[in-house]
Design a protein around this motif. Structure first.
Motif, PDB file in Angstrom:
ATOM      1  N   ARG A 420      -7.396  86.450  11.023  1.00 30.04           N
ATOM      2  CA  ARG A 420      -6.958  85.338   9.647  1.00 30.04           C
ATOM      3  C   ARG A 420      -6.244  85.521   8.769  1.00 30.04           C
ATOM      4  NH1 ARG A 420      -6.376  82.152   6.010  1.00 30.04           N
ATOM      5  NH2 ARG A 420      -7.836  81.365   5.273  1.00 30.04           N
ATOM      6  N   ILE A 421      -5.606  87.069   8.582  1.00 30.60           N
ATOM      7  CA  ILE A 421      -4.611  87.518   7.742  1.00 30.60           C
ATOM      8  C   ILE A 421      -3.425  87.316   7.810  1.00 30.60           C
ATOM      9  CG2 ILE A 421      -3.441  89.389   6.641  1.00 30.60           C
ATOM     10  CD1 ILE A 421      -6.166  89.707   6.360  1.00 30.60           C
ATOM     11  N   ASN A 422      -2.620  86.530   6.438  1.00 30.12           N
ATOM     12  CA  ASN A 422      -1.493  86.016   6.984  1.00 30.12           C
ATOM     13  C   ASN A 422      -0.570  86.213   5.891  1.00 30.12           C
ATOM     14  OD1 ASN A 422      -2.029  85.057   4.034  1.00 30.12           O
ATOM     15  ND2 ASN A 422      -3.633  83.524   4.388  1.00 30.12           N
ATOM     16  N   ALA A 423       0.842  85.792   6.123  1.00 27.42           N
ATOM     17  CA  ALA A 423       2.291  86.397   5.552  1.00 27.42           C
ATOM     18  C   ALA A 423       1.660  86.751   3.984  1.00 27.42           C
ATOM     19  CB  ALA A 423       3.225  85.260   5.986  1.00 27.42           C
ATOM     20  N   ASN A 424       0.777  85.928   3.311  1.00 32.01           N
ATOM     21  CA  ASN A 424       0.677  85.990   1.223  1.00 32.01           C
ATOM     22  C   ASN A 424       0.034  87.459   1.560  1.00 32.01           C
ATOM     23  OD1 ASN A 424       1.847  83.994   0.707  1.00 32.01           O
ATOM     24  ND2 ASN A 424       0.192  82.253   1.114  1.00 32.01           N
ATOM     25  N   GLY A 425      -0.762  86.884   2.440  1.00 33.80           N
ATOM     26  CA  GLY A 425      -2.095  88.416   2.795  1.00 33.80           C
ATOM     27  C   GLY A 425      -0.791  89.362   2.090  1.00 33.80           C
ATOM     28  N   ALA A 426      -0.256  90.079   3.313  1.00 35.00           N
ATOM     29  CA  ALA A 426       0.322  91.276   3.998  1.00 35.00           C
ATOM     30  C   ALA A 426       1.623  91.270   2.866  1.00 35.00           C
ATOM     31  CB  ALA A 426       1.081  90.883   4.907  1.00 35.00           C
ATOM     32  N   ILE A 427       2.314  90.753   2.276  1.00 35.73           N
ATOM     33  CA  ILE A 427       3.002  90.727   1.106  1.00 35.73           C
ATOM     34  C   ILE A 427       2.812  90.959   0.062  1.00 35.73           C
ATOM     35  CG2 ILE A 427       3.959  88.790   0.040  1.00 35.73           C
ATOM     36  CD1 ILE A 427       6.192  90.615   1.156  1.00 35.73           C
ATOM     37  N   ALA A 428       1.826  90.695  -0.963  1.00 38.32           N
ATOM     38  CA  ALA A 428       0.623  91.043  -1.706  1.00 38.32           C
ATOM     39  C   ALA A 428       0.230  92.175  -1.358  1.00 38.32           C
ATOM     40  CB  ALA A 428      -0.531  89.890  -1.885  1.00 38.32           C
ATOM     41  N   THR A 429      -0.245  92.883  -0.596  1.00 37.14           N
ATOM     42  CA  THR A 429      -0.975  94.429  -0.288  1.00 37.14           C
ATOM     43  C   THR A 429       0.150  95.258  -0.125  1.00 37.14           C
ATOM     44  OG1 THR A 429      -2.882  92.872   1.483  1.00 37.14           O
ATOM     45  CG2 THR A 429      -1.908  95.610   1.399  1.00 37.14           C
ATOM     46  N   LEU A 430       1.420  95.025   0.810  1.00 34.53           N
ATOM     47  CA  LEU A 430       2.227  95.710   0.552  1.00 34.53           C
ATOM     48  C   LEU A 430       3.184  95.945  -0.822  1.00 34.53           C
ATOM     49  CD1 LEU A 430       4.094  94.707   4.015  1.00 34.53           C
ATOM     50  CD2 LEU A 430       2.934  96.690   3.680  1.00 34.53           C
ATOM     51  N   ILE A 431       3.386  94.870  -1.367  1.00 38.22           N
ATOM     52  CA  ILE A 431       3.759  95.074  -2.925  1.00 38.22           C
ATOM     53  C   ILE A 431       3.145  95.972  -4.086  1.00 38.22           C
ATOM     54  CG2 ILE A 431       5.105  94.020  -4.943  1.00 38.22           C
ATOM     55  CD1 ILE A 431       6.272  91.654  -3.284  1.00 38.22           C
ATOM     56  N   GLY A 432       1.743  94.990  -3.907  1.00 38.52           N
ATOM     57  CA  GLY A 432       0.280  95.611  -5.056  1.00 38.52           C
ATOM     58  C   GLY A 432       0.454  97.254  -4.454  1.00 38.52           C
ATOM     59  N   GLY A 433       0.522  97.669  -3.236  1.00 37.77           N
ATOM     60  CA  GLY A 433       0.312  99.143  -2.783  1.00 37.77           C
ATOM     61  C   GLY A 433       1.489 100.132  -3.071  1.00 37.77           C
TER      62      GLY A 433
END
Length: 541
Positions: A420-433
């Motif tokens: 269920r994890i999508n591209a927006n979830g991934a990029i938000a996690t990478l940049i935010g993290g």
């Protein structure tokens, strides 16, 4: 410290002649395409893959720092050496997905699973992190070791080793790296193994060692109220760092991608896991031996990070000193070569090729060589900064990695296990993290400029292990929540890249790639890990 004599120099010279001969043989082979230059033609067997995994992990900073932990009452950090079970996870869980995707790099895998944004972010962050941590710390530790062993100035030792390593990495590519790493792993294990044996004999045996330093010294599990190493945050954060390093980091994963097939890659990871258990006995125990000998008045050193080279120079006879010195030089060179090649791969395939997609293969190989040259140069330019690093090199490295790894580990784990994890979830996690991790690291560096009763100081003062555990949970939360606000990825995009989308044929192919021997060897590794965890606890002391 005793200086090396003529026989030691003969042994070191013989080692380098063999190393250069192998590198020259590889350089003479034609390498006109990216698969051959960056992944050694994807044609390596399990022994070379496993030895390369081990040699890539064990650098001079590892040898010096791990022995320093043994000599400096930092036994809880032993847990990072018990990550053999995570090396197994690379081969059993992650490798099938990487191999099916046909990728060269980890950012490339994220692009296939999510989108190009994730690939760009991970590529850039990985390159910066490699230069500022892996390259710089390895050069620093190597300079210390070389200057101590050879009696030459720090700068000359560091520069000479970096340049020599850079030359054969630039010319020979991945094949030169993995074959020389195999030799280096053998030399390092033999040399450090002899030192451990002679060290225990000098201190009076294992029983006398425990009596001298105290049995409680060997307890790696401390109460959760411990201000430095609370056991639960230590276990969680070290596991997160381990998943990032062993299962998603380009330097390590690139080794299993060089294998001729999944079977050889998995067996290479199993062999690498077995080798991963050895640093406890090869480097940590000599550090404790050095402490015991100091307590017995038989050895003198000022900093815990000096324990290994001082022990080696004073304990080993002529010739063996040269062998272990060659092993330490091997550790430095193998780590640098691994990082140089992986930086070159990331830049060429994830940045340059994306900007210029129509470049021919020969041009990409040439670009890879130039990129390696620039990484070597940046590493040399960073030497004035890293000379200011304090003692406790190994802990410093784990500390920084605790701030880098959570967002990457979260994205890869969820990307493979939760469709269920999508591209927006991934990029938000990478940049935010990355922003959160960098902010915490910055606050930690300048925390003394804040009032001790202020909120900002309280945040900056949070134990790095405790922060790492909560940070990982936050990254998981960001990925899941943001993903739920956007549509789920299509089945076509996910095909074969995540659990739940693997076809029956793919499952059958994976099952045919292992047998009972692979399962048995993996179980042996797990049993040894559990045994060591219990042995280094209050239950057995």
């Amino acid at each position: 410290m005793q200086r090396l004599d003529s026989l030691d120099w003969i042994v070191i010279a013989a080692y380098f002649l063999v190393l250069l001969a192998v590198a020259w043989w590889v350089i003479m082979q034609k390498q006109k395409n990216t698969e051959d230059y960056f992944l050694a033609g994807r044609n390596l067997g399990w022994f070379v893959v496993g030895a390369s995994i081990f040699a890539s992990n064990i650098g001079s900073e590892h040898v010096v720092g791990l022995a320093g932990n043994g000599a400096g009452d930092k036994m809880p950090l032993l847990i990072y050496e018990l990550h053999a079970w995570l090396v197994l996870m690379l081969g059993w869980v992650f490798l099938p997905f990487y191999a099916r995707s046909g990728v060269f790099t980890m950012p490339e895998f994220l692009e296939k699973r999510f989108d190009a944004r994730s690939r760009w972010v991970l590529s850039i962050v990985s390159l910066v992190a490699y230069i500022l941590t892996k390259v710089s710390v390895t050069i620093y530790a190597g300079g210390v070791v070389v200057s101590a062993l050879l009696g030459i100035p720090f700068w000359i030792g560091a520069v000479a080793t970096v340049v020599l390593t850079g030359i054969y990495t630039v010319l020979g590519g991945m094949r030169a790296v993995v074959y020389t790493e195999t030799i280096q792993a053998i030399v390092l294990v033999l040399g450090a193994g002899v030192l451990t044996f002679l060290g225990l004999d000098a201190v009076g045996g294992w029983g006398q060692l425990k009596t001298t330093v105290g049995a409680d010294y060997f307890n790696m599990w401390r109460a959760n109220s411990d201000p430095d190493y609370p056991w639960l945050p230590l276990f969680i954060t070290s596991t997160v760092v381990g998943i990032w390093y062993w299962c998603t980091d380009q330097v390590i994963v690139q080794r299993v991608l060089t294998a001729k097939n999944i079977k050889e890659g998995r067996r290479g990871s199993i062999f690498g896991a077995l080798l991963k258990l050895m640093p406890i006995f090869l480097f940590l125990i000599p550090g404790v031996v050095a402490l015991a000998l100091k307590m017995q008045g038989k050895l003198e050193w000022d900093s815990p990070d000096e324990a290994f080279p001082v022990l080696m120079s004073n304990l080993l006879p002529s010739g063996l000193r040269g062998l272990v010195a060659a092993g330490l030089l091997a550790a430095l060179m193998s780590s640098l070569a691994s990082v140089f090649n992986s930086c070159s791969t990331l830049f060429t395939l994830d940045i340059y090729k994306k900007l210029k997609p129509n470049k021919p293969e020969e041009e990409l190989v040439k670009t890879g060589r130039i990129a390696t040259f620039f990484v070597v140069g940046l590493g040399l330019l960073w030497i004035p900064i890293i000379t200011m690093l304090s003692d406790g090199l190994y802990e410093y490295l784990q500390n920084v990695q605790a701030y880098i790894s959570p967002p990457i580990a979260a994205v890869f784990l969820l990307g493979i296990f939760y469709k269920r994890i999508n591209a927006n979830g991934a990029i938000a996690t990478l940049i935010g993290g990355f922003l959160i991790g960098f902010a915490k690291l910055t606050l930690e560096i300048v925390k003394e400029s804040f009032a001790r009763d202020s909120f900002i100081y309280a945040i900056a003062d949070i134990n790095w292990l405790v922060f790492g555990a909560y940070f990982f949970a936050l990254c998981i939360g960001i990925a899941v929540v943001v993903s739920l606000f956007y549509p789920a990825p299509s089945q076509t995009q996910l095909a074969g890249l995540t659990f739940g989308t693997v076809t029956s044929e793919q499952k059958a192919n994976n099952k045919s790639s292992y047998n009972w021997k692979d399962i048995f060897a993996s179980m042996v590794v797990l049993v040894i890990v559990v045994y060591i965890m219990v042995s280094f606890s209050a239950l057995s002391l």
